[in-house]
Scaffold this motif. Structure first.
Motif, PDB file in Angstrom:
ATOM      1  N   HIS A  29      53.821 -75.835  -8.769  1.00  0.00           N
ATOM      2  CA  HIS A  29      54.490 -74.525  -8.911  1.00  0.00           C
ATOM      3  C   HIS A  29      55.568 -74.314  -7.849  1.00  0.00           C
ATOM      4  O   HIS A  29      55.772 -73.205  -7.362  1.00  0.00           O
ATOM      5  CB  HIS A  29      53.491 -73.375  -8.859  1.00  0.00           C
ATOM      6  N   GLU A  31      58.849 -74.384  -8.149  1.00  0.00           N
ATOM      7  CA  GLU A  31      59.933 -73.512  -8.619  1.00  0.00           C
ATOM      8  C   GLU A  31      59.542 -72.045  -8.541  1.00  0.00           C
ATOM      9  O   GLU A  31      60.346 -71.192  -8.150  1.00  0.00           O
ATOM     10  CB  GLU A  31      60.333 -73.868 -10.058  1.00  0.00           C
ATOM     11  N   LEU A  32      58.282 -71.768  -8.902  1.00  0.00           N
ATOM     12  CA  LEU A  32      57.804 -70.384  -8.848  1.00  0.00           C
ATOM     13  C   LEU A  32      57.785 -69.873  -7.406  1.00  0.00           C
ATOM     14  O   LEU A  32      58.232 -68.750  -7.129  1.00  0.00           O
ATOM     15  CB  LEU A  32      56.403 -70.275  -9.459  1.00  0.00           C
ATOM     16  N   CYS A  35      61.320 -69.256  -6.198  1.00  0.00           N
ATOM     17  CA  CYS A  35      61.866 -68.026  -6.803  1.00  0.00           C
ATOM     18  C   CYS A  35      61.266 -66.776  -6.165  1.00  0.00           C
ATOM     19  O   CYS A  35      61.991 -65.815  -5.877  1.00  0.00           O
ATOM     20  CB  CYS A  35      61.610 -68.020  -8.306  1.00  0.00           C
TER      21      CYS A  35
END
Length: 86
Positions: A29, A31-32, A35
């Motif tokens: 995760h 990318e999460l 972000c």
């Protein structure tokens, strides 16, 4: 105002550094997490910007009020110099 402006710059720099540091490592995760860190950092920076802007606007408004109050007071009489005897 200086504190808010300084934290604004620091928050943007920390958000950028955290995002780049997280991109360096591979984990689940990613990318999460990048972000979320970016959004929270930008929201925090925006909060500091709004606080800085509000403080500056209040300071300028108070300065304008003080200037108007000083301008409406009666003028101070000028001191006249006695004429020298001929």
């Amino acid at each position: 105002m200086r504190i808010c402006r300084g934290w604004l710059v620091n928050t943007v720099a920390l958000t950028l550094a955290a995002g780049l540091a997280l991109l360096r490592y591979s984990f689940e995760h990613r990318e999460l997490v990048v972000c979320v860190v970016t959004v929270l950092g930008l929201l925090t920076a925006f909060g500091f910007y709004r606080a800085w802007h509000a403080l500056a606007a209040t300071g300028y408004r108070k300065l304008a009020e003080q200037t108007m109050l000083a301008g409406s007071s009666p003028p101070v009489p000028s001191q006249t110099q006695p004429n020298p005897a001929p």
